[in-house]
Scaffold this motif. Structure first.
Motif, short mmCIF file in Angstrom:
data_model
loop_
_atom_site.label_atom_id
_atom_site.label_comp_id
_atom_site.label_asym_id
_atom_site.label_seq_id
_atom_site.Cartn_x
_atom_site.Cartn_y
_atom_site.Cartn_z
N GLN A 1 25.20 77.49 46.05
CA GLN A 1 24.76 76.21 46.61
C GLN A 1 25.98 75.33 46.90
O GLN A 1 26.89 75.22 46.07
N VAL A 2 25.99 74.75 48.09
CA VAL A 2 27.03 73.78 48.47
C VAL A 2 26.34 72.52 48.98
O VAL A 2 25.26 72.60 49.59
N ASP A 3 26.95 71.38 48.73
CA ASP A 3 26.37 70.13 49.22
C ASP A 3 27.48 69.15 49.58
O ASP A 3 28.66 69.36 49.25
N THR A 4 27.09 68.12 50.26
CA THR A 4 28.00 67.04 50.65
C THR A 4 27.38 65.71 50.28
O THR A 4 26.15 65.55 50.30
N LEU A 5 28.21 64.75 49.94
CA LEU A 5 27.74 63.42 49.56
C LEU A 5 27.87 62.43 50.72
O LEU A 5 27.56 61.25 50.55
N ASP A 6 28.31 62.92 51.88
CA ASP A 6 28.50 62.06 53.04
C ASP A 6 27.37 62.32 54.03
O ASP A 6 27.23 63.41 54.56
N SER A 7 26.57 61.28 54.30
CA SER A 7 25.43 61.45 55.18
C SER A 7 25.83 61.72 56.62
O SER A 7 25.03 62.22 57.42
N ALA A 8 27.07 61.40 56.98
CA ALA A 8 27.53 61.62 58.35
C ALA A 8 27.94 63.06 58.59
O ALA A 8 28.10 63.47 59.74
N LEU A 9 28.17 63.81 57.52
CA LEU A 9 28.61 65.21 57.64
C LEU A 9 27.47 66.12 57.19
O LEU A 9 27.16 66.21 56.00
N GLN A 10 26.84 66.77 58.14
CA GLN A 10 25.68 67.60 57.85
C GLN A 10 26.00 69.07 58.14
O GLN A 10 26.75 69.39 59.07
N PHE A 11 25.41 69.95 57.34
CA PHE A 11 25.54 71.38 57.58
C PHE A 11 24.63 71.80 58.74
O PHE A 11 23.61 71.17 59.01
N THR A 12 25.01 72.88 59.40
CA THR A 12 24.25 73.38 60.55
C THR A 12 23.63 74.73 60.23
O THR A 12 23.92 75.35 59.19
N GLU A 13 22.81 75.21 61.17
CA GLU A 13 22.21 76.52 60.99
C GLU A 13 23.27 77.61 60.96
O GLU A 13 23.13 78.61 60.25
N GLU A 14 24.33 77.44 61.73
CA GLU A 14 25.40 78.44 61.71
C GLU A 14 26.09 78.46 60.35
O GLU A 14 26.47 79.53 59.86
N ASP A 15 26.24 77.29 59.74
CA ASP A 15 26.79 77.24 58.38
C ASP A 15 25.89 78.00 57.42
O ASP A 15 26.36 78.72 56.52
N LEU A 16 24.58 77.85 57.60
CA LEU A 16 23.63 78.51 56.72
C LEU A 16 23.73 80.03 56.86
O LEU A 16 23.65 80.76 55.87
N GLU A 17 23.91 80.52 58.10
CA GLU A 17 24.02 81.95 58.31
C GLU A 17 25.27 82.51 57.61
O GLU A 17 25.23 83.60 57.03
N VAL A 18 26.35 81.77 57.69
CA VAL A 18 27.57 82.21 57.01
C VAL A 18 27.34 82.26 55.51
O VAL A 18 27.70 83.24 54.84
N LEU A 19 26.73 81.23 54.96
CA LEU A 19 26.47 81.19 53.50
C LEU A 19 25.56 82.34 53.09
O LEU A 19 25.78 82.98 52.05
N ALA A 20 24.52 82.62 53.89
CA ALA A 20 23.60 83.71 53.56
C ALA A 20 24.33 85.06 53.59
O ALA A 20 24.08 85.93 52.74
N SER A 21 25.24 85.23 54.55
CA SER A 21 26.00 86.47 54.62
C SER A 21 26.91 86.63 53.40
O SER A 21 27.01 87.72 52.82
#
Length: 585
Positions: A300-320
């Motif tokens: 699990q990774v998270d960010t505390l900055d509401s202006a910086l959001q993860f994308t679906e491509e980020d999710l695919e990398v994490l799942a891999s």
């Protein structure tokens, strides 16, 4: 390093390195040198090394081991160029590399010829694997902030339960390089505590907006989730070592990688107090799904900055990455299991040598008589045993026993009974008194409900008589020179050892005429089973003994061969022990 060169067999010219202090040759798959030939015993012979000197020792094989054409007895030193023959396989021993031009003297057999083959499996030298440790960076005690929210808000999800290698969106080259780096790190080590921090380090390179990262594993015994590695962008972050389990449990329970662009404002996460307290904004969680389908942890990774959001491509990398990490963890578990199995096999191998050390090395040399013995355990070690004890007046006591059960427990009890039986035979005036004393010792030893069947046959070669005492064992078989077969001492058979300390034992005397033979055996012979689940049985044994050769060795080998032919490749269910002695005509 010393080698054996295959001279005759299915692969002439193959070199077998002699690694370690001991290598066993035989047809059993657990041998270091496997010779796939029906005539080869399961554990046929062994090569031993001591301070640079090599020896070969026959392990009581049925067909023997030859060195330079002569059958060896006991341990024989090997010299450069010596030729070993194990049934149809011929090997040549060299202290170093074979000389140039040394070619096999025998051609390779044609396909289907049924010749034996030798192979020396390479056993990897596995280093010890220490237990997992928490990797927490500058934080001393990471904790899980648990909550009971039923929230299941999933803005975007990627199903990983149907495939261990999700698609990677090849957009930035840096992402691909980081994933390759993680793969290399997983391939270089089997220690989870070493590779977990490197996984997070690589993820932070391709997710520059990530503030925190966690790898959580489920404890196999308790089922509780434990933080095994964590990474923070800044070490002075408040509540940095606390982790909410709301999204974590959602991902693991449904085996789906989850992305929430803004968890704090998500209506279905609004009930989670931990998410609000930790000021979590965008978060991704990918479960570690084993091949069995069970989630064993998550990243699990998270960010505390509401202006910086993860994308679906980020999710695919994490799942891999999570899929690769899962395979790495399972490989580590297989590695631990392999280490345990190696240690177990090493212990069993040592136990086998100890047990074989109890059995007689040589057969009695008695004028006018010849002896034969055969022993093969169903497992690495067994509960059957036999012994020869030389008594006053030139008498020979032959004992054959069977401890209830198989494996290590039976072998340990066998070792004790073996020693006690020798003491009783040498200290008591008659075999019956010796059996009674042995029974009393077994009953007083606190061995629980285990019992032992045992038979003594004391041969007097001067009077040509044999006195038989039977404690619940299969009766000895007498074959006369005329071919008649009968079972001895059936009327004086009493209870096995270890049942009743007050049991009385009686002996019966039989005359041994010229050409007569006597066979003693355990139930591994009579209870051998074929593929139709039929038992070999006493009736078949007696019928076969009538027409078998009378000499001790020929009779014993014929019985063993007939049992093997009857089983027709069916796995051995019980230990086999067979003793024969014959009065020469």
């Amino acid at each position: 390093m010393a080698v054996l060169k295959v001279i005759k067999g299915s692969c002439p010219g193959q070199l077998l390195e002699l690694l370690g202090e001991r290598m066993v040759m035989g047809r059993h798959p657990s041998c270091q040198i496997v010779l796939d030939n029906a005539a080869v015993s399961r554990n046929h012979a062994q090569i031993l090394e001591s301070h640079g000197t090599y020896f070969v020792e026959d392990l009581r094989s049925r067909n023997g081991t030859l060195v330079n054409g002569e059958r060896i007895q006991g341990r024989t030193e090997l010299r450069d160029g010596d030729e070993l023959r194990v049934c149809e396989v011929v090997l040549r021993f060299y202290q170093g590399a074979p000389p140039p031009g040394d070619t096999p003297a025998y051609p390779a057999p044609a396909r289907g010829a049924g010749a034996s083959s030798g192979r020396a499996p390479t056993i990897p030298d596995l280093s010890s694997l220490s237990g997992p440790q928490r990797q927490t960076g500058a934080f001393e005690q990471p904790v899980l902030q648990d909550d009971e929210s039923d929230s299941s808000s999933i803005i975007t999800s990627l199903d990983v339960s149907v495939g261990m290698h999700p698609r990677i969106a090849v957009r930035p080259e840096a992402k691909l390089r980081a994933v390759m780096e993680i793969s290399q790190n997983l391939a270089r080590t089997l220690k989870a505590e070493e590779v977990l921090p490197k996984i997070l380090e690589s993820l932070f390179k391709i997710l520059p907006h990530a503030d925190r990262g966690f790898i959580v594993l489920k404890d196999p015994s308790s089922g509780q989730l434990q933080i095994k590695a964590m990474r923070m962008r800044r070490e002075n972050m408040e509540e940095s070592s606390r982790l909410s389990t709301t999204i974590l449990k959602e991902a693991m329970n449904k085996a789906r990688a989850i992305l929430s662009a803004d968890a704090a404002s998500d209506s279905r996460f609004s009930l989670s107090e931990s998410i609000a307290n930790l000021r979590i904004r965008s978060v991704m969680c990918a479960p570690l799904v084993a091949l069995s389908g069970e989630a064993i942890g998550a990243i699990q990774v998270d960010t505390l900055d509401s202006a910086l959001q993860f994308t679906e491509e980020d999710l695919e990398v994490l799942a891999s990455v999570a899929a690769q990490a899962t395979l790495g963890f399972e490989n580590a578990q297989l590695h631990v299991a392999a280490l345990r199995q190696r240690d177990l096999e090493r212990d069993l191998d040592f136990a086998t040598q100890i047990q074989l050390g109890f059995l007689p090395k040589d057969r009695p040399k008695v004028a006018g008589y010849e002896f034969f013995d055969y022993y093969e355990a169903a497992q690495s070690v067994g509960g059957d045993f036999f012994d020869y004890v030389m008594l006053p007046g030139g008498r020979v006591a032959v004992s054959v026993g069977d401890v209830a059960g198989k494996g290590v427990p039976a072998a340990l009890l066998m070792a004790r009974v073996y020693a006690d039986a020798r003491y009783e035979l040498l200290s008591k005036p008659t075999p019956a008194d010796a059996m009674a004393g042995l029974n009393a010792a077994v009953c007083a030893s606190g061995l629980g409900h285990r019992f032992i069947t045992l038979a003594f046959a004391v041969l007097d070669p001067k009077a040509h008589t044999v006195d038989v005492v039977n404690a619940g064992h299969l009766p000895p078989l007498l074959r006369t020179h005329k071919g008649d077969v009968e079972l001895l001492a059936t009327k004086v058979t009493s209870l096995p050892l270890g049942i009743d300390s007050s049991t009385k034992y009686t002996q019966a005397r039989t005359k041994i005429g010229p050409g007569d033979s006597l066979a003693m055996f355990t139930d591994g012979v009579t209870e051998a089973m074929n593929k139709a689940n039929e038992l070999y049985g006493n009736t078949r044994l007696m019928a076969f003994a009538k027409t078998a050769p009378p000499q001790a060795e020929r009779l014993g080998e014929a019985i063993v061969s007939d049992v093997e032919a009857f089983c027709d490749g069916q796995a051995q269910r019980d230990d086999i022990c067979l003793i024969c002695f014959h009065r020469k005509a």
